[in-house]
Design an enzyme around this catalytic site. Structure first.
Site, PDB file in Angstrom:
ATOM      1  N   THR A   1      32.753 -12.546  60.124  1.00 47.07           N
ATOM      2  CA  THR A   1      34.069 -11.900  60.035  1.00 47.07           C
ATOM      3  C   THR A   1      34.020 -10.444  60.478  1.00 47.07           C
ATOM      4  O   THR A   1      34.992  -9.708  60.290  1.00 47.07           O
ATOM      5  CB  THR A   1      34.624 -11.977  58.598  1.00 47.07           C
ATOM      6  OG1 THR A   1      33.746 -11.273  57.708  1.00 47.07           O
ATOM      7  CG2 THR A   1      34.768 -13.417  58.142  1.00 47.07           C
ATOM      8  N   GLY A   2      32.907 -10.031  61.072  1.00 43.30           N
ATOM      9  CA  GLY A   2      32.753  -8.652  61.531  1.00 43.30           C
ATOM     10  C   GLY A   2      33.340  -8.417  62.906  1.00 43.30           C
ATOM     11  O   GLY A   2      33.989  -9.291  63.495  1.00 43.30           O
TER      12      GLY A   2
ATOM     13  N   GLY B   1      31.486 -10.618  65.422  1.00 44.80           N
ATOM     14  CA  GLY B   1      31.270 -11.932  64.829  1.00 44.80           C
ATOM     15  C   GLY B   1      32.490 -12.822  64.883  1.00 44.80           C
ATOM     16  O   GLY B   1      32.397 -14.024  65.143  1.00 44.80           O
TER      17      GLY B   1
ATOM     18  N   LYS C   1      16.202  -2.756  66.235  1.00 44.96           N
ATOM     19  CA  LYS C   1      16.267  -3.969  67.054  1.00 44.96           C
ATOM     20  C   LYS C   1      14.914  -4.286  67.666  1.00 44.96           C
ATOM     21  O   LYS C   1      14.536  -5.456  67.796  1.00 44.96           O
ATOM     22  CB  LYS C   1      17.332  -3.820  68.142  1.00 44.96           C
ATOM     23  CG  LYS C   1      18.762  -3.938  67.632  1.00 44.96           C
ATOM     24  CD  LYS C   1      19.753  -3.967  68.782  1.00 44.96           C
ATOM     25  CE  LYS C   1      21.173  -4.166  68.276  1.00 44.96           C
ATOM     26  NZ  LYS C   1      22.164  -4.242  69.373  1.00 44.96           N
TER      27      LYS C   1
ATOM     28  N   ARG D   1      12.812  -7.769  67.330  1.00 46.02           N
ATOM     29  CA  ARG D   1      12.253  -8.536  68.459  1.00 46.02           C
ATOM     30  C   ARG D   1      10.759  -8.782  68.262  1.00 46.02           C
ATOM     31  O   ARG D   1      10.267  -9.891  68.485  1.00 46.02           O
ATOM     32  CB  ARG D   1      12.480  -7.793  69.770  1.00 46.02           C
ATOM     33  CG  ARG D   1      13.867  -7.951  70.347  1.00 46.02           C
ATOM     34  CD  ARG D   1      13.885  -7.616  71.821  1.00 46.02           C
ATOM     35  NE  ARG D   1      15.221  -7.678  72.380  1.00 46.02           N
ATOM     36  CZ  ARG D   1      15.503  -7.557  73.674  1.00 46.02           C
ATOM     37  NH1 ARG D   1      14.511  -7.366  74.544  1.00 46.02           N
ATOM     38  NH2 ARG D   1      16.738  -7.625  74.109  1.00 46.02           N
TER      39      ARG D   1
ATOM     40  N   GLY E   1      27.577 -12.657  59.505  1.00 44.02           N
ATOM     41  CA  GLY E   1      28.431 -11.625  60.090  1.00 44.02           C
ATOM     42  C   GLY E   1      29.636 -12.187  60.812  1.00 44.02           C
ATOM     43  O   GLY E   1      30.181 -11.556  61.731  1.00 44.02           O
TER      44      GLY E   1
END
Length: 326
Positions: A13-14, A17, A133, A137, A11
């Site tokens: 180039t996001g 990121g 998420k 985790r 990621g």
């Protein structure tokens, strides 16, 4: 002591990121190898960005993030994986983590956490935007060989579309700061405290976590640039846009909750944004203790600096964003 010396970034180039990569480039002397994993489509569509990264000494690895063989190949010679994938790819990180756990040379994984604390309190487990998420985790904590670091930053104090210091077009009633029209919508009465991190500082803080591997090992690091209120943000915008008062309106927390509920019921794609803004407005970014000091207290931006950058982005867009990253 495990060190983070050979990095692979997903990621890169996001939205966040590229900020992470730019800060890592500034600290590249601390690392033996820095590589990004990107798709053939990105190499083609962002050829200028890719060329700039190559010129900065970044190794470009091209493949399909959902192809196991491509990922395994990219993992060779890497000891630390950093993910900055967007929300649409959050859950796929479990596969990236599984492969990393099976790769002997990899010992640390930074999942794409940057944002709201998904374990702030008991109520966090039921929040719809947190679910993927939370699964990531849980999965990484079950790994046998892999260490992890969760970098929890709170909302981004930036002016890019939908972010907190933006006009928030399409959902202005849930909070906005519009430089062109000099209009703002504040949450509550404007005095609700929220802890923010600029995307530039996300990169700085991640770099600090990489260079303090023992201090950041198997931890959720709660970091920030500054804590402030909507009123203080508005005052900073007014001061930097000529000094005249903006046109201001307010959305109560009760109205925000109502709008959030309606958005989920109707399938509004902005429902996630509304939920996050409600979490932020009701104390979901605040702590008694922060972890900036644990990773060396890197220098971070203040409110005035964040507003200056947000004004530039709102007025000049992508061109100004690229200039700031140089």
């Amino acid at each position: 002591m495990s060190k983070c010396k050979k990095l692979l970034i997903f990621g890169a180039t996001g939205l966040v990121g590229r900020h992470i990569v730019q800060q890592i480039i500034k600290g590249k002397d601390a690392f033996d190898r820095i590589a990004i994993f990107t798709s053939p489509r990105t190499v083609s569509s962002k050829s200028g960005d890719i060329a700039d990264l190559k010129n900065s000494g970044i190794e470009i690895l091209v493949g399909n993030i959902t192809d196991e063989d491509d990922v395994k190949k990219a993992y060779q010679g890497i000891d630390t994986v950093i993910s900055a994938v967007g929300r649409n790819m959050i859950q796929h990180q479990t596969e990236l983590i599984r492969l990393a756990d099976e790769t002997p040379n990899i010992h640390r994984f930074f999942p794409s956490e940057y944002g709201t604390d998904i374990e702030h309190g008991p109520e966090s487990a039921g929040e719809k935007p947190h679910q993927n998420k939370l699964k990531v985790r849980s999965f990484i904590r079950s790994c046998r060989n892999l260490e992890y670091t969760f970098l929890v930053t709170g909302p981004y104090a930036d002016g890019d579309p939908v972010l907190y210091l933006s006009p928030n077009h399409g959902a202005t009633v849930t909070g906005s700061f519009d430089v062109r029209t000099k209009k703002a919508v504040l949450l509550g009465s404007g005095d609700l405290k929220i802890a923010f991190t600029t995307m530039t500082d996300v990169g700085k803080l991640l770099l600090a976590a990489l260079t303090h591997p023992d201090a950041s090992r198997n931890k959720a690091l709660k970091v920030k640039s500054f804590t402030t209120t909507d009123t203080a943000i508005l005052e900073a915008f007014e001061k930097q846009t000529g000094g005249e008062k903006w046109d201001v309106s307010y959305t109560s927390v009760e109205d925000l909750k109502r709008l959030e509920k309606e958005a989920w019921q109707t399938g509004n794609p902005l429902a996630t944004v509304m939920t996050l803004r409600r979490i932020w407005a009701t104390g979901g970014t605040l702590y008694d203790k922060w972890d900036n000091e644990v990773i060396g207290t890197p220098a971070v931006q203040n409110l005035a600096e964040a507003v200056t950058a947000a004004i530039d982005v709102q007025l000049h867009g992508e061109q100004e964003l690229k200039r700031k990253l140089v």
